[in-house]
Scaffold this motif. Sequence first.
Motif, PDB file in Angstrom:
ATOM      1  N   ALA A  99       0.826  -1.208   0.000  1.00  0.00           N
ATOM      2  CA  ALA A  99       0.000   0.000   0.000  1.00  0.00           C
ATOM      3  C   ALA A  99       0.859   1.257   0.000  1.00  0.00           C
ATOM      4  CB  ALA A  99      -0.931  -0.004   1.216  1.00  0.00           C
ATOM      5  N   SER A 100       1.902   1.283   0.817  1.00  0.00           N
ATOM      6  CA  SER A 100       2.746   2.478   0.848  1.00  0.00           C
ATOM      7  C   SER A 100       3.540   2.634  -0.448  1.00  0.00           C
ATOM      8  CB  SER A 100       3.677   2.446   2.057  1.00  0.00           C
ATOM      9  OG  SER A 100       4.504   1.314   2.015  1.00  0.00           O
ATOM     10  N   ALA A 101       3.930   1.528  -1.081  1.00  0.00           N
ATOM     11  CA  ALA A 101       4.622   1.625  -2.369  1.00  0.00           C
ATOM     12  C   ALA A 101       3.687   2.170  -3.448  1.00  0.00           C
ATOM     13  CB  ALA A 101       5.170   0.268  -2.781  1.00  0.00           C
ATOM     14  N   LEU A 102       2.420   1.769  -3.410  1.00  0.00           N
ATOM     15  CA  LEU A 102       1.450   2.317  -4.366  1.00  0.00           C
ATOM     16  C   LEU A 102       1.216   3.804  -4.123  1.00  0.00           C
ATOM     17  CD1 LEU A 102      -1.157  -0.571  -4.617  1.00  0.00           C
ATOM     18  CD2 LEU A 102       0.426   0.226  -6.385  1.00  0.00           C
ATOM     19  N   ILE A 103       1.180   4.214  -2.864  1.00  0.00           N
ATOM     20  CA  ILE A 103       1.018   5.637  -2.564  1.00  0.00           C
ATOM     21  C   ILE A 103       2.241   6.418  -3.039  1.00  0.00           C
ATOM     22  CG2 ILE A 103       0.867   7.317  -0.672  1.00  0.00           C
ATOM     23  CD1 ILE A 103      -0.889   5.248   0.788  1.00  0.00           C
ATOM     24  N   VAL A 104       3.442   5.843  -2.875  1.00  0.00           N
ATOM     25  CA  VAL A 104       4.660   6.504  -3.369  1.00  0.00           C
ATOM     26  C   VAL A 104       4.569   6.723  -4.870  1.00  0.00           C
ATOM     27  CG1 VAL A 104       7.136   6.173  -3.778  1.00  0.00           C
ATOM     28  CG2 VAL A 104       6.183   5.724  -1.534  1.00  0.00           C
ATOM     29  N   LYS A 136       1.159  12.792  -5.936  1.00  0.00           N
ATOM     30  CA  LYS A 136       1.711  13.933  -6.670  1.00  0.00           C
ATOM     31  C   LYS A 136       2.537  14.837  -5.764  1.00  0.00           C
ATOM     32  CE  LYS A 136      -1.947  14.002 -10.069  1.00  0.00           C
ATOM     33  NZ  LYS A 136      -1.228  13.413 -11.142  1.00  0.00           N
ATOM     34  N   ASN A 137       2.420  14.649  -4.461  1.00  0.00           N
ATOM     35  CA  ASN A 137       3.188  15.427  -3.503  1.00  0.00           C
ATOM     36  C   ASN A 137       4.511  14.709  -3.244  1.00  0.00           C
ATOM     37  OD1 ASN A 137       4.221  16.792  -1.312  1.00  0.00           O
ATOM     38  ND2 ASN A 137       2.239  17.003  -0.302  1.00  0.00           N
ATOM     39  N   LEU A 138       5.628  15.356  -3.573  1.00  0.00           N
ATOM     40  CA  LEU A 138       6.930  14.706  -3.476  1.00  0.00           C
ATOM     41  C   LEU A 138       7.331  14.426  -2.037  1.00  0.00           C
ATOM     42  CD1 LEU A 138       8.822  16.734  -6.203  1.00  0.00           C
ATOM     43  CD2 LEU A 138       7.957  14.424  -6.363  1.00  0.00           C
ATOM     44  N   VAL A 139       7.025  15.328  -1.124  1.00  0.00           N
ATOM     45  CA  VAL A 139       7.399  15.117   0.268  1.00  0.00           C
ATOM     46  C   VAL A 139       6.607  13.953   0.860  1.00  0.00           C
ATOM     47  CG1 VAL A 139       7.500  16.198   2.548  1.00  0.00           C
ATOM     48  CG2 VAL A 139       8.047  17.534   0.522  1.00  0.00           C
ATOM     49  N   ARG A 140       5.325  13.863   0.528  1.00  0.00           N
ATOM     50  CA  ARG A 140       4.512  12.741   0.994  1.00  0.00           C
ATOM     51  C   ARG A 140       5.047  11.427   0.419  1.00  0.00           C
ATOM     52  NH1 ARG A 140      -0.945  14.169  -0.150  1.00  0.00           N
ATOM     53  NH2 ARG A 140      -0.789  15.365   1.759  1.00  0.00           N
ATOM     54  N   SER A 141       5.485  11.456  -0.816  1.00  0.00           N
ATOM     55  CA  SER A 141       6.050  10.247  -1.429  1.00  0.00           C
ATOM     56  C   SER A 141       7.306   9.795  -0.697  1.00  0.00           C
ATOM     57  CB  SER A 141       6.382  10.505  -2.898  1.00  0.00           C
ATOM     58  OG  SER A 141       5.222  10.647  -3.653  1.00  0.00           O
ATOM     59  N   VAL A 142       8.142  10.742  -0.309  1.00  0.00           N
ATOM     60  CA  VAL A 142       9.376  10.381   0.407  1.00  0.00           C
ATOM     61  C   VAL A 142       9.040   9.759   1.760  1.00  0.00           C
ATOM     62  CG1 VAL A 142      11.438  11.317   1.512  1.00  0.00           C
ATOM     63  CG2 VAL A 142      10.859  12.026  -0.783  1.00  0.00           C
ATOM     64  N   GLN A 202       6.022  19.132  -9.629  1.00  0.00           N
ATOM     65  CA  GLN A 202       4.685  18.663  -9.303  1.00  0.00           C
ATOM     66  C   GLN A 202       3.687  19.035 -10.383  1.00  0.00           C
ATOM     67  OE1 GLN A 202       3.794  20.143  -5.408  1.00  0.00           O
ATOM     68  NE2 GLN A 202       4.850  18.468  -4.397  1.00  0.00           N
ATOM     69  N   ASN A 203       3.858  20.190 -11.023  1.00  0.00           N
ATOM     70  CA  ASN A 203       2.924  20.618 -12.061  1.00  0.00           C
ATOM     71  C   ASN A 203       3.134  19.880 -13.371  1.00  0.00           C
ATOM     72  OD1 ASN A 203       1.725  22.422 -10.316  1.00  0.00           O
ATOM     73  ND2 ASN A 203       3.036  24.126 -10.936  1.00  0.00           N
ATOM     74  N   LYS A 204       4.317  19.305 -13.580  1.00  0.00           N
ATOM     75  CA  LYS A 204       4.591  18.588 -14.825  1.00  0.00           C
ATOM     76  C   LYS A 204       3.826  17.280 -14.924  1.00  0.00           C
ATOM     77  CE  LYS A 204       9.142  20.092 -16.169  1.00  0.00           C
ATOM     78  NZ  LYS A 204      10.524  19.676 -16.332  1.00  0.00           N
ATOM     79  N   THR A 205       3.520  16.689 -13.792  1.00  0.00           N
ATOM     80  CA  THR A 205       2.829  15.401 -13.827  1.00  0.00           C
ATOM     81  C   THR A 205       1.415  15.610 -14.326  1.00  0.00           C
ATOM     82  OG1 THR A 205       2.147  15.635 -11.533  1.00  0.00           O
ATOM     83  CG2 THR A 205       4.204  14.461 -11.941  1.00  0.00           C
ATOM     84  N   GLY A 206       1.052  14.850 -15.310  1.00  0.00           N
ATOM     85  CA  GLY A 206      -0.281  14.958 -15.890  1.00  0.00           C
ATOM     86  C   GLY A 206      -1.313  14.246 -15.040  1.00  0.00           C
ATOM     87  N   ASN A 207      -2.553  14.397 -15.429  1.00  0.00           N
ATOM     88  CA  ASN A 207      -3.624  13.757 -14.686  1.00  0.00           C
ATOM     89  C   ASN A 207      -3.823  12.312 -15.106  1.00  0.00           C
ATOM     90  OD1 ASN A 207      -4.115  16.084 -13.267  1.00  0.00           O
ATOM     91  ND2 ASN A 207      -5.650  16.827 -14.709  1.00  0.00           N
ATOM     92  N   LYS A 208      -3.336  11.950 -16.259  1.00  0.00           N
ATOM     93  CA  LYS A 208      -3.550  10.600 -16.767  1.00  0.00           C
ATOM     94  C   LYS A 208      -2.335   9.735 -16.501  1.00  0.00           C
ATOM     95  CE  LYS A 208      -6.588  12.039 -20.481  1.00  0.00           C
ATOM     96  NZ  LYS A 208      -6.797  12.063 -21.912  1.00  0.00           N
ATOM     97  N   PHE A 209      -2.589   8.547 -15.952  1.00  0.00           N
ATOM     98  CA  PHE A 209      -1.497   7.608 -15.709  1.00  0.00           C
ATOM     99  C   PHE A 209      -1.052   6.952 -17.007  1.00  0.00           C
ATOM    100  CE2 PHE A 209      -0.031   3.308 -14.551  1.00  0.00           C
ATOM    101  CZ  PHE A 209       1.064   3.685 -13.805  1.00  0.00           C
ATOM    102  N   ILE A 210      -2.024   6.578 -17.821  1.00  0.00           N
ATOM    103  CA  ILE A 210      -1.720   5.965 -19.110  1.00  0.00           C
ATOM    104  C   ILE A 210      -1.857   7.044 -20.173  1.00  0.00           C
ATOM    105  CG2 ILE A 210      -2.387   4.207 -20.774  1.00  0.00           C
ATOM    106  CD1 ILE A 210      -3.405   2.535 -18.451  1.00  0.00           C
ATOM    107  N   ALA A 211      -0.733   7.580 -20.586  1.00  0.00           N
ATOM    108  CA  ALA A 211      -0.692   8.614 -21.611  1.00  0.00           C
ATOM    109  C   ALA A 211       0.385   8.232 -22.621  1.00  0.00           C
ATOM    110  CB  ALA A 211      -0.384   9.978 -20.988  1.00  0.00           C
ATOM    111  N   ILE A 212       0.385   8.931 -23.734  1.00  0.00           N
ATOM    112  CA  ILE A 212       1.377   8.646 -24.786  1.00  0.00           C
ATOM    113  C   ILE A 212       2.787   8.859 -24.258  1.00  0.00           C
ATOM    114  CG2 ILE A 212       2.200   9.380 -27.054  1.00  0.00           C
ATOM    115  CD1 ILE A 212      -0.402   7.846 -27.164  1.00  0.00           C
TER     116      ILE A 212
END
Length: 181
Positions: free
Chosen positions: A17-22, A26-32, A86-96
């Motif tokens: 679960a924590s690996a999936l959250i990482v 989209k929040n880098l500090v939360r991911s760390v 953080q703004n560079k990450t798009g909303n879609k996980f599966i994108a071109i």
Amino acid sequence: MNINQVLFYVMGFTALASALIVAASKNLVRSVFMFFVTLFALAGLYVFALADFVAVTQIVIYVGGVLVLMLFAFMLSNKETLNSLQNKTGNKFIAINNMAALLAAGLFLVILVNAIIKARPDGIVWIQHAQRVNPPRTDNLGNIGVNLMTNYLLPFEVISIILMMALIGAVHLSRKEEHKL
């Protein structure tokens, strides 16, 4: 179901679960910080696999070294740089843009599952020979080396891959981007 099985399933679920959250946050500090939880859960799973040395190494090197280094990198980073990441990450996980990475991850998953299914560590000749020549002992440091390269080879390699991924991520985050005029 005894307490050992319950603890194993709790640590396994926590690690997944924590690996999936990482990966999804989209929040880098939360991911760390969730990466911190993932590493501790993996250390607990190594203890259940009777790989105490690997568990201690996991905590000392990854939690004590790599994770603290990542936290310092974020603390010393420019706030505009973190916001732009953080703004560079798009909303879609599966994108071109992500297809090459998803394809590589899928191929790696297929290879890893295939290797795990076909691996029979008790039937590998060089492991049997190493165990005959150097039977497991509990009183010397050489036992760690023999066990690390025979019985615990898969966790050792997984840890080295995670370290390589952390180094690639650090290089990617630290490189200077070219500004378009």
